[in-house]
Write an enzyme that holds these catalytic residues in place. Sequence first.
Site, mmCIF file in Angstrom:
data_model
loop_
_atom_site.group_PDB
_atom_site.id
_atom_site.type_symbol
_atom_site.label_atom_id
_atom_site.label_comp_id
_atom_site.label_asym_id
_atom_site.label_seq_id
_atom_site.Cartn_x
_atom_site.Cartn_y
_atom_site.Cartn_z
ATOM 1 N N GLU A 114 0.948 -1.139 -0.210
ATOM 2 C CA GLU A 114 -0.003 -0.606 0.068
ATOM 3 C C GLU A 114 1.044 1.392 -0.137
ATOM 4 O OE1 GLU A 114 -3.190 -0.637 3.390
ATOM 5 O OE2 GLU A 114 -3.495 -2.418 2.619
ATOM 6 N N LYS A 150 -14.952 -2.915 4.766
ATOM 7 C CA LYS A 150 -14.644 -3.176 3.899
ATOM 8 C C LYS A 150 -15.652 -3.994 2.778
ATOM 9 C CE LYS A 150 -9.446 -4.675 4.736
ATOM 10 N NZ LYS A 150 -9.029 -5.382 5.660
HETATM 11 P P1 PGA Z 1 -5.581 -7.058 3.023
HETATM 12 O O1 PGA Z 1 -5.511 -5.451 4.158
HETATM 13 O O2 PGA Z 1 -6.107 -5.894 2.161
HETATM 14 O O3 PGA Z 1 -4.749 -7.314 2.504
HETATM 15 O O4 PGA Z 1 -6.462 -7.342 4.139
HETATM 16 C C1 PGA Z 1 -5.407 -4.186 5.100
HETATM 17 C C2 PGA Z 1 -6.247 -4.540 5.762
HETATM 18 O O5 PGA Z 1 -5.528 -5.593 6.709
HETATM 19 O O6 PGA Z 1 -6.412 -4.163 6.701
HETATM 20 ZN ZN ZN Z 2 -6.721 -4.593 9.212
#
Ligand code: PGA
Ligand code: ZN
Length: 420
Positions: free
Chosen positions: A207, A337
């Site tokens: 990221e 998410k």
């Molecule tokens: P991921 O990581 O998209 O690889 O799950 C983001 C997070 O853990 O917040």
């Molecule tokens: Zn996370």
Amino acid sequence: MQRIRKVSALEILDSRGRPTVKAYCELDSGLIGAASVPSGASTGKAEAHELRDQEKRFNGMGCLKAVNNINVEINDALKGKEIKTQNELDKLLIELDGTPNKSRLGANALLAISISFARVAAKNNDQPLYQYFSNLADKPIKHLPRPTINLFSGGKHAGGQVPIQDLLLVPTQQTIMSSLDCTYRVYQAAAELSLKKYGTRALTADEGGLAPPFSSLKEMFDDALQSIENAGFVPGRDVMLALDVASSHFYNNGNYHLGDQVLDSEGMIDLLSDWVSQYPIVSIEDGLYEEDWQFWPTLKQRISSKCLVLGDDLLCTNPARIRRASKLGAANALLLKVNQIGTLTEALEALQLARGAGWKVTISARSGETEDNWLADLAVGWQGDQIKIGSITQSERLAKYNRLLEIEKEIGLPVINWPN
Ligand code: PGA
Ligand code: ZN
């Protein structure tokens, strides 16, 4: 709302070079909404199923089956239909899939359609996407979400040089632009410090966070505070810290394996409490393993007066898990998410449950992202307290930050007054 003329999809690549799904939803009027979906690497076990081809192409990561499900079966179910609401669309998709975790058609296929429909519905209503989301949630827009921005990364998003997945900056400024300015200066100071201390500007992680070869977690915290100061800011006043511990990924058989240190749940809680008392930490995500339900309430009791107890893998944006956590007093904040659950309507239910429990909400990107920017509209429309996009390098992250800047200019509201 007009009738749907057709839906279609193609495979595109995400920020890790892996295939993902981009979908289009076209109305009889000719209006088209498009959306692409992200993908995680440090995923929670309870996430909806991302359909991958499991064939030789892209080492099994291909999405041609999900794309084909949109082009054939989902298109057959939707074409010629007048769908009036997001809820009606998402219900139809869930029923069509027919499995509890969306494994038949794929959560990646369903979400791409759910969001491309939102985009075309917003266009049809002649409203910005954030306004469409705001209407869905029945919440007026009063503020912008506070950015929480990766400075250092480890765990599954980097080479695992430290077990903690992310150390994030939480600038306390009132605008998105001044938050990004502050972050830029601290990030550059951290890159310089890394060059001086370790002889490298530090590799960047998935990221865009820096990943210097820290010899210990203490060194990671010290470098963060030093970088904030070197950039001319005061830690704990101008910039706070947040952590995504992502501890499910170093938990094994009852213990947390932090390099040489092996801790049981109580030991892990002591360690997190020490960090909260030593550093200006305002949020800790996944401080414990996603199934360590017994100890989450203790963690919350120990740190929640100073800091958010934020559930990502713990909750997986899943209404049933949020209900359980709220009942147990296991958390006080939801990391939302949308692709963990697979449709906007179910993510909205998760949001409303969290709000009903009096929790804060962080709207989050995934480690695998595309240049699509719907997340920024979602975080504003659903009035996230925080938004978590990643670092301020890499265009798949900047697409969202830049969209936030556009929205900021358009609606002229300040960033939410938290954690000041
Ligand atoms: P991921 O990581 O998209 O690889 O799950 C983001 C997070 O853990 O917040
Ligand atoms: Zn996370």
